[in-house]
Design an enzyme around this catalytic site. Structure first.
Site, PDB file in Angstrom:
ATOM      1  N   GLU A  47       1.278  -1.350   0.311  1.00  0.00           N
ATOM      2  CA  GLU A  47      -0.176  -0.064  -0.190  1.00  0.00           C
ATOM      3  C   GLU A  47       0.547   1.209  -0.328  1.00  0.00           C
ATOM      4  O   GLU A  47       0.330   2.342  -0.812  1.00  0.00           O
ATOM      5  CB  GLU A  47      -0.753   0.446   1.327  1.00  0.00           C
ATOM      6  CG  GLU A  47      -1.754  -0.988   1.034  1.00  0.00           C
ATOM      7  CD  GLU A  47      -1.755  -2.529   2.220  1.00  0.00           C
ATOM      8  OE1 GLU A  47      -1.807  -3.223   2.476  1.00  0.00           O
ATOM      9  OE2 GLU A  47      -0.435  -2.817   1.816  1.00  0.00           O
ATOM     10  N   ARG A 179      11.294 -22.496  -8.801  1.00  0.00           N
ATOM     11  CA  ARG A 179      12.383 -22.521  -7.576  1.00  0.00           C
ATOM     12  C   ARG A 179      12.854 -20.548  -7.558  1.00  0.00           C
ATOM     13  O   ARG A 179      13.180 -20.832  -5.896  1.00  0.00           O
ATOM     14  CB  ARG A 179      13.190 -23.148  -8.396  1.00  0.00           C
ATOM     15  CG  ARG A 179      13.454 -24.735  -7.906  1.00  0.00           C
ATOM     16  CD  ARG A 179      15.142 -25.703  -8.582  1.00  0.00           C
ATOM     17  NE  ARG A 179      14.600 -26.342  -8.631  1.00  0.00           N
ATOM     18  CZ  ARG A 179      15.811 -27.069  -8.245  1.00  0.00           C
ATOM     19  NH1 ARG A 179      16.927 -26.865  -9.245  1.00  0.00           N
ATOM     20  NH2 ARG A 179      16.248 -28.796  -8.687  1.00  0.00           N
ATOM     21  N   ARG A 202      17.180 -20.981 -12.491  1.00  0.00           N
ATOM     22  CA  ARG A 202      18.130 -20.959 -13.883  1.00  0.00           C
ATOM     23  C   ARG A 202      17.286 -20.976 -14.398  1.00  0.00           C
ATOM     24  O   ARG A 202      16.362 -21.081 -15.379  1.00  0.00           O
ATOM     25  CB  ARG A 202      19.037 -22.561 -13.915  1.00  0.00           C
ATOM     26  CG  ARG A 202      19.990 -23.201 -13.145  1.00  0.00           C
ATOM     27  CD  ARG A 202      21.600 -23.873 -13.469  1.00  0.00           C
ATOM     28  NE  ARG A 202      20.395 -25.033 -13.419  1.00  0.00           N
ATOM     29  CZ  ARG A 202      20.306 -26.115 -12.654  1.00  0.00           C
ATOM     30  NH1 ARG A 202      20.544 -25.921 -11.298  1.00  0.00           N
ATOM     31  NH2 ARG A 202      19.259 -27.012 -13.126  1.00  0.00           N
ATOM     32  N   ALA A 268       9.473 -37.691  -0.001  1.00  0.00           N
ATOM     33  CA  ALA A 268       8.438 -37.525   0.088  1.00  0.00           C
ATOM     34  C   ALA A 268       7.429 -38.817   0.680  1.00  0.00           C
ATOM     35  O   ALA A 268       6.205 -37.366   1.231  1.00  0.00           O
ATOM     36  CB  ALA A 268       7.816 -38.062  -1.978  1.00  0.00           C
TER      37      ALA A 268
END
Length: 331
Positions: A47, A179, A202, A268
């Protein structure tokens, strides 16, 4: 509001632990007078940046902002104070602030005679640049996106261990863009030892993107000091042990809000089993391997009745691949 959303997206990855907010100030005639976005920690909020750009044209105008203006003094003064001082007559925000320390801006503005409206594009913005910060504000834990690439039959590599490249060049470019917008990339020691990844963001020409996420290596095994993840391309920390909750708690203490999980199937599986994956981002290549490691390891599921169920929020093409974004059912 779309312009404010675009402004917030441009600063995503550079504002944590503050939210990446975008703001557009319209003059009294409804013309754009100024646009701004949250600056790095300690700098002005969206803002204030938009009001600076608008100058005197803000008086009697409208501030359109992706998050409810804050009403507390932290590293900077309240945004509500800046809006009132600028003479803004109307404020439209997309998402209410869930942080109890900063919430209440809408009430402060209304009490001062400012017209306040909320909810415009709220769902879209909550799933966009503010997704991770909103999760962090509500839970106190960094938001985790598990990203993986696999064949149509769910294999992350072939039987001989080769995995370069399962996903397309288009998908890989998207991942590098992602990323460059997160706070941290997390991988396990197994992945680092097997693949020696650099874990950097990259450009298409191989050069480093302006923003490099913190590289986080989790696990029990020792990693050679010469591993590429320890080069000088970006900062790296080592978190021994394999407890997802403990790793995320430490990252939260460091001001990390948005985490990209790029570990192998074992890590994972541990994060899924611990209920620490908040979004799955899958890139499915049009290939069948028939053998090789699965993308997900043991996630604590012994029968279909114990399965982790997900809501598909988006399915789209990424070059020849299918990109699927999913969130846990009920969230």
């Amino acid at each position: 509001m779309f312009a404010a959303l675009a402004a917030s997206e441009r600063v995503r990855g550079s504002t944590s632990p503050n939210p990446p907010v975008g703001c557009v100030v319209l003059d009294a005639d409804g013309a754009v007078a100024g646009t701004g976005a949250t600056q790095p920690p300690g700098g002005p909020h969206a803002e204030v940046m938009a009001l600076r750009a608008a100058g005197d044209r803000a008086r009697g105008g409208t501030a359109v902002v992706t998050l409810e203006p804050c009403a507390h003094t932290g590293r900077t003064a309240p945004c509500t104070t800046a809006l009132l001082a600028a003479g803004v007559a109307r404020v439209v925000h997309a998402v209410a602030d869930p942080n109890p320390k900063a919430a209440g801006g809408a009430e402060v503005l209304r009490a001062a005679g400012v017209r306040v409206e909320s909810g415009l594009l709220g769902e879209q913005i909550a799933r966009g640049p503010l997704r991770a910060w909103l999760h962090f504000a509500r839970t106190g834990r960094p938001h985790v996106t598990w990203k993986y690439a696999a064949s149509l039959d769910g294999r992350s590599a072939a039987a001989d261990g080769t995995s370069k490249w399962i996903s397309s060049a288009t998908s890989r470019a998207e991942v590098h863009e992602l990323r460059g917008k997160v706070d941290a990339i997390l991988a396990g020691t197994g992945t680092v030892l097997a693949d020696d990844p650099q874990l950097t963001a990259r450009e298409a020409d191989g050069g480093l993107r302006p923003h490099q996420p913190l590289r986080v290596v989790v696990g029990h095994r020792e990693v050679p000091a010469g591993a590429r993840v320890f080069d000088d391309s970006a900062a790296t920390i080592r978190l021994p042990g394999g407890d997802p909750a403990a790793a995320l708690a430490e990252l939260g203490r460091r001001g990390v809000v948005d985490v990209l999980l790029e570990g192998g199937p074992t890590l994972a599986g541990a994060f899924v089993a611990a209920g620490c994956v908040d979004r799955v981002l899958a890139y499915l290549a049009p290939a069948l391997l028939g053998a090789g490691p699965a993308a997900l390891g043991d996630a604590g599921v012994a029968s279909v009745s114990q399965a982790w169920w997900w809501d598909i929020e988006e399915t789209t093409m990424s070059g020849p691949d299918v990109r699927v974004s999913a969130v846990p059912t009920g969230r």
